[in-house]
Scaffold this motif. Sequence first.
Motif, PDB file in Angstrom:
ATOM      1  N   GLU A 199       0.826  -1.207   0.000  1.00 21.34           N
ATOM      2  CA  GLU A 199       0.000   0.000   0.000  1.00 21.34           C
ATOM      3  C   GLU A 199       0.861   1.259   0.000  1.00 21.34           C
ATOM      4  O   GLU A 199       1.928   1.313   0.614  1.00 21.34           O
ATOM      5  CB  GLU A 199      -0.900  -0.002   1.232  1.00 21.34           C
ATOM      6  CG  GLU A 199      -1.853   1.173   1.306  1.00 21.34           C
ATOM      7  CD  GLU A 199      -2.768   1.093   2.519  1.00 21.34           C
ATOM      8  OE1 GLU A 199      -2.519   1.830   3.490  1.00 21.34           O
ATOM      9  OE2 GLU A 199      -3.719   0.285   2.487  1.00 21.34           O
ATOM     10  N   ASP A 204      -3.207   5.869   1.010  1.00 22.78           N
ATOM     11  CA  ASP A 204      -4.029   4.722   1.434  1.00 22.78           C
ATOM     12  C   ASP A 204      -4.560   3.958   0.225  1.00 22.78           C
ATOM     13  O   ASP A 204      -5.680   3.446   0.237  1.00 22.78           O
ATOM     14  CB  ASP A 204      -5.201   5.183   2.314  1.00 22.78           C
ATOM     15  CG  ASP A 204      -4.725   5.823   3.608  1.00 22.78           C
ATOM     16  OD1 ASP A 204      -3.800   5.265   4.232  1.00 22.78           O
ATOM     17  OD2 ASP A 204      -5.249   6.891   3.976  1.00 22.78           O
ATOM     18  N   TYR A 205      -3.732   3.877  -0.823  1.00 23.13           N
ATOM     19  CA  TYR A 205      -4.120   3.212  -2.071  1.00 23.13           C
ATOM     20  C   TYR A 205      -3.212   2.008  -2.300  1.00 23.13           C
ATOM     21  O   TYR A 205      -1.994   2.110  -2.160  1.00 23.13           O
ATOM     22  CB  TYR A 205      -3.992   4.193  -3.245  1.00 23.13           C
ATOM     23  CG  TYR A 205      -4.754   3.774  -4.483  1.00 23.13           C
ATOM     24  CD1 TYR A 205      -6.013   4.292  -4.744  1.00 23.13           C
ATOM     25  CD2 TYR A 205      -4.210   2.862  -5.385  1.00 23.13           C
ATOM     26  CE1 TYR A 205      -6.719   3.916  -5.881  1.00 23.13           C
ATOM     27  CE2 TYR A 205      -4.913   2.478  -6.503  1.00 23.13           C
ATOM     28  CZ  TYR A 205      -6.164   3.008  -6.754  1.00 23.13           C
ATOM     29  OH  TYR A 205      -6.868   2.627  -7.868  1.00 23.13           O
ATOM     30  N   GLN A 241      -8.713   1.425  -2.138  1.00 24.47           N
ATOM     31  CA  GLN A 241      -8.383   2.686  -1.475  1.00 24.47           C
ATOM     32  C   GLN A 241      -9.192   2.791  -0.191  1.00 24.47           C
ATOM     33  O   GLN A 241     -10.411   2.593  -0.191  1.00 24.47           O
ATOM     34  CB  GLN A 241      -8.667   3.891  -2.369  1.00 24.47           C
ATOM     35  CG  GLN A 241      -8.181   5.195  -1.733  1.00 24.47           C
ATOM     36  CD  GLN A 241      -8.109   6.343  -2.707  1.00 24.47           C
ATOM     37  OE1 GLN A 241      -8.916   6.434  -3.615  1.00 24.47           O
ATOM     38  NE2 GLN A 241      -7.115   7.210  -2.526  1.00 24.47           N
ATOM     39  N   ASN A 242      -8.485   3.070   0.902  1.00 25.93           N
ATOM     40  CA  ASN A 242      -9.112   3.129   2.229  1.00 25.93           C
ATOM     41  C   ASN A 242      -9.894   1.851   2.528  1.00 25.93           C
ATOM     42  O   ASN A 242     -10.949   1.881   3.174  1.00 25.93           O
ATOM     43  CB  ASN A 242     -10.028   4.343   2.331  1.00 25.93           C
ATOM     44  CG  ASN A 242      -9.286   5.653   2.169  1.00 25.93           C
ATOM     45  OD1 ASN A 242      -8.216   5.838   2.739  1.00 25.93           O
ATOM     46  ND2 ASN A 242      -9.845   6.545   1.368  1.00 25.93           N
TER      47      ASN A 242
END
Length: 296
Positions: A199, A204-205, A241-242
């Motif tokens: 990551e 946060d991807y 993502q997230n």
Amino acid sequence: MSSINKIMLLVTLSIAALTFSFTANASEGGGSSYPNGAESIMAGAIPPPGFYFINYTNYYTADKMIDNDGDEQHVNLDLKVKANVFRFIYITDKQFLGGFIGFHTLIPLMDMDLDIMGMDDDDSGLGDITIGTNLSWHTKNWNFAAGLDITAPTGQYDKDELVNVGRNYYSIEPVLGFTYLSDGGYEASVKAMYDFNTENNDTDYQTGQEFHFDYHTGYHIGNWVAGISGYYYKQVTDDEQNGHTVDNYKGQVLAIGPALKYQYKNMSFIAKYQKETMVRNRTEGEKYWVKFIYAF
């Protein structure tokens, strides 16, 4: 999501950190950390024990962005990526499972320029460095190779910039390759890879897993080799993502073009052109390569 927002998400995910992959796709950082299309002639044949230096010079240009349906998005795109990459290879005389043990590293220097939808950005400098180890086996007509490469986030990265020479995450890449060279001089080569990406902590991807291979088929005559080479790339799993899945942004491309090699004593010179097609969620462009190999 509006069409404009979809285009900008695709662009920002695809061009955020191109590094040595020289192209852009939906996965953050421009897809595979490996330089798709870098290998062609004798792609599955690791040289015998010794020390080798390879210099790759590449120019990638694109003016089209293709969406998930294969349609061109009219975004006034102009992307240019120039790279010079130093590769150092050491093949030992030690063996494991019958194969020679080897090590290598790739050190890329990048220059990137992007103009899209009235926005422009550029970046240059040291990209992400790759280190790896491999095993190689050789018979009269066949060459086989297996290895593991790790690309580290050594390049500069800023999440607020449109382009970066660094990706800001690690990639772990198992490698398998083979080359068949007939007694009559006909060659078929494939170098296949599968990428696992960590990551990007700044965004946060996490880019999905990727499968890709370089290929070549051609004919050897004297000190010359001529043929057709290229690469295929397919993102296998979705990005996240997230912790949430990013749907319909998996990249794909097939590239093909002529390749020519000349061998002079302990040196080799390779020139290649590769045109991209069958594109999904990527820029569509062209690559030009010059490769120099020196055996010490």
